[in-house]
Design a protein around this motif. Structure first.
Motif, mmCIF file in Angstrom:
data_model
loop_
_atom_site.group_PDB
_atom_site.id
_atom_site.type_symbol
_atom_site.label_atom_id
_atom_site.label_comp_id
_atom_site.label_asym_id
_atom_site.label_seq_id
_atom_site.Cartn_x
_atom_site.Cartn_y
_atom_site.Cartn_z
ATOM 1 N N SER A 26 0.791 -1.311 0.088
ATOM 2 C CA SER A 26 0.132 -0.079 -0.054
ATOM 3 C C SER A 26 0.701 1.168 0.095
ATOM 4 N N TYR A 53 -6.381 -1.882 5.633
ATOM 5 C CA TYR A 53 -6.050 -3.294 5.507
ATOM 6 C C TYR A 53 -7.399 -3.881 5.953
ATOM 7 N N LYS A 75 -19.821 -0.720 -5.335
ATOM 8 C CA LYS A 75 -19.643 0.523 -5.838
ATOM 9 C C LYS A 75 -19.532 1.756 -4.789
ATOM 10 N N ARG A 76 -19.725 1.296 -3.428
ATOM 11 C CA ARG A 76 -19.634 2.278 -2.665
ATOM 12 C C ARG A 76 -19.175 1.450 -1.218
ATOM 13 N N LEU A 77 -18.354 1.860 -0.169
ATOM 14 C CA LEU A 77 -18.068 0.979 0.778
ATOM 15 C C LEU A 77 -17.803 2.465 2.041
ATOM 16 N N SER A 78 -18.442 2.493 2.983
ATOM 17 C CA SER A 78 -18.220 3.434 4.076
ATOM 18 C C SER A 78 -17.834 2.808 5.340
ATOM 19 N N VAL A 79 -17.023 3.234 6.007
ATOM 20 C CA VAL A 79 -16.630 2.571 7.412
ATOM 21 C C VAL A 79 -16.420 3.414 8.387
ATOM 22 N N GLN A 80 -16.361 3.206 9.601
ATOM 23 C CA GLN A 80 -15.736 3.982 10.791
ATOM 24 C C GLN A 80 -14.535 2.967 11.369
ATOM 25 N N PHE A 81 -13.671 3.539 11.489
ATOM 26 C CA PHE A 81 -12.582 2.731 12.512
ATOM 27 C C PHE A 81 -12.520 2.972 13.827
ATOM 28 N N ARG A 82 -12.784 1.944 14.696
ATOM 29 C CA ARG A 82 -12.756 2.143 16.122
ATOM 30 C C ARG A 82 -11.508 1.454 16.837
ATOM 31 N N LEU B 31 -3.817 -9.037 0.409
ATOM 32 C CA LEU B 31 -5.406 -9.095 0.929
ATOM 33 C C LEU B 31 -5.832 -10.319 0.948
ATOM 34 N N PRO B 56 -11.294 -3.274 -5.933
ATOM 35 C CA PRO B 56 -11.725 -1.991 -5.501
ATOM 36 C C PRO B 56 -10.719 -1.141 -4.640
ATOM 37 N N MET B 57 -10.228 -1.797 -3.347
ATOM 38 C CA MET B 57 -9.753 -1.056 -2.433
ATOM 39 C C MET B 57 -8.292 -0.821 -2.888
ATOM 40 N N VAL B 60 -6.452 2.805 -2.475
ATOM 41 C CA VAL B 60 -5.569 3.345 -1.616
ATOM 42 C C VAL B 60 -4.300 3.617 -2.158
ATOM 43 N N VAL B 61 -3.667 2.570 -3.182
ATOM 44 C CA VAL B 61 -2.431 2.450 -3.522
ATOM 45 C C VAL B 61 -2.309 3.869 -4.404
ATOM 46 N N LEU B 64 -3.858 7.313 -2.001
ATOM 47 C CA LEU B 64 -3.169 7.871 -0.778
ATOM 48 C C LEU B 64 -1.963 8.793 -0.898
ATOM 49 N N HIS B 85 -7.048 7.744 12.217
ATOM 50 C CA HIS B 85 -7.850 7.714 10.843
ATOM 51 C C HIS B 85 -9.325 7.219 11.433
ATOM 52 N N GLY B 86 -10.113 8.143 11.225
ATOM 53 C CA GLY B 86 -11.660 8.063 12.044
ATOM 54 C C GLY B 86 -12.591 7.228 11.182
ATOM 55 N N GLY B 87 -12.512 7.466 9.734
ATOM 56 C CA GLY B 87 -13.490 7.218 9.097
ATOM 57 C C GLY B 87 -13.312 7.181 7.708
ATOM 58 N N GLN B 88 -13.770 6.437 6.511
ATOM 59 C CA GLN B 88 -13.430 6.527 5.134
ATOM 60 C C GLN B 88 -14.708 6.176 4.442
ATOM 61 N N VAL B 89 -14.752 7.000 3.290
ATOM 62 C CA VAL B 89 -15.903 6.624 2.231
ATOM 63 C C VAL B 89 -15.295 6.295 0.940
ATOM 64 N N PHE B 90 -15.390 5.168 0.235
ATOM 65 C CA PHE B 90 -14.904 5.130 -1.222
ATOM 66 C C PHE B 90 -16.255 4.875 -2.234
ATOM 67 N N GLU B 91 -16.247 5.781 -3.283
ATOM 68 C CA GLU B 91 -17.539 5.435 -4.106
ATOM 69 C C GLU B 91 -16.685 5.166 -5.481
ATOM 70 N N TRP B 92 -16.930 3.876 -6.064
ATOM 71 C CA TRP B 92 -15.982 3.746 -7.254
ATOM 72 C C TRP B 92 -16.944 3.872 -8.466
#
Lengths: 128, 146
Positions: A26, A53, A75-82, B31, B56-57, B60-61, B64, B85-92
């Motif tokens: 990465s 990761y 198409k879309r992925l949203s997350v919160q890291f905790r 992965l 898709p992920m 980040v390469v 970022l 890093h609190g949160g992340q949204v990706f739309e492809w």
């Protein structure tokens, strides 16, 4: 595919050197992920997994479960890291179908290590 | 101390990443992704892709590195010692394949304080060499004790 269906769980145990391989893949060489001494110096229990990761495993679990791994599906992925993820402990990714609208499916997903949720409120939207 | 919000709306120049087969293979391997379309050009073409295709992920390469100038900008003023890093949204959009040249442009969209924490929100848009959008991303960094 119906609202409330569970997707098949993905279970992965990242080995001791996974954070190093992920750092190389990465380009994220933050020492909290690859240097145990540094991580402890800043108050962490050990080096920790990259959040992106773990997010990658969430993406993999959804694409595998619903689209046979097709890279066009997500198409879309949203997350919160905790809570932070640790190497050498099993990660379990599980998900529940939240909505189905024609060919668009939204899955609520979590990634856990034991009782620790390392990714929560993850919402994956796939086009099938 | 009130949080500094001068950088809201600031944009940084785009930065371009060239996607390659070996990098896709390295990412997919880390992965544990096994679909041959990420490893073998013939399998990728048989499945309708122009070359080995990225998972898709893999975003980040290519995205970022473009974020670093924004996140490191002193005008934004993030304290890295307490940043998570609190949160992340990706739309492809269009998929990324080997040979693509993807340009990612970051922008600071929000800075605010809540419960003693600073929230720094960046948005980025990534387009390929044909001008097709491959990614829109929202990156949320949280700084404790602002």
């Amino acid at each position: 595919m119906n609202v409330g269906d569970q997707i098949p769980e993905l279970k992965v145990t990242p080995d001791k050197y996974l954070p190093h391989r992920y750092a190389g893949a990465s380009g994220d060489f933050n020492p909290i992920h690859i240097d145990v001494d540094f991580a402890k110096m800043v108050g962490l229990p050990s080096n920790i997994l990259h959040g992106l990761y773990s997010m990658g495993l969430v993406a993999r679990a959804n694409a595998t479960a619903l689209a046979d791994g097709d890279p066009r599906a997500l198409k879309r992925l949203s997350v919160q890291f905790r809570g932070m993820g640790l190497p050498e402990q099993e990660i379990v990714v599980s998900g529940t179908v939240k909505s189905v609208d024609d060919n668009r499916v939204v899955v609520d997903t979590v990634a856990t290590q034991g009782d620790n949720q390392i990714i929560r409120n993850a919402e994956a939207e796939l086009e099938l | 101390m009130a949080i500094k919000t001068d950088a809201i709306g600031k944009e940084w120049p785009g930065s371009t990443y060239q996607v390659g087969r070996e990098k896709i293979k390295e990412y997919a391997t880390a992965l544990g992704i096994e679909n041959p379309v990420h490893f073998d050009v013939e399998a990728a073409r048989a499945a309708g892709f122009r070359d080995v295709v990225a998972p898709p992920m893999f975003c980040v390469v290519y995205a970022l590195p473009a974020m670093a100038p924004a996140i490191l900008d002193p005008e934004v003023g993030i304290n890295f010692a307490t940043m998570v890093h609190g949160g992340q949204v990706f739309e492809w959009g269009e998929v990324a394949c080997s040979g693509d040249e993807i340009t990612t442009t970051p922008k600071c969209v929000e800075i605010y304080e809540k419960d003693g924490k600073g929230f720094y929100v960046f948005e980025s848009v990534s387009v390929n060499q044909d001008g097709e959008q491959v990614l829109r991303a929202v990156w949320t960094n949280i700084v404790r004790g602002v």
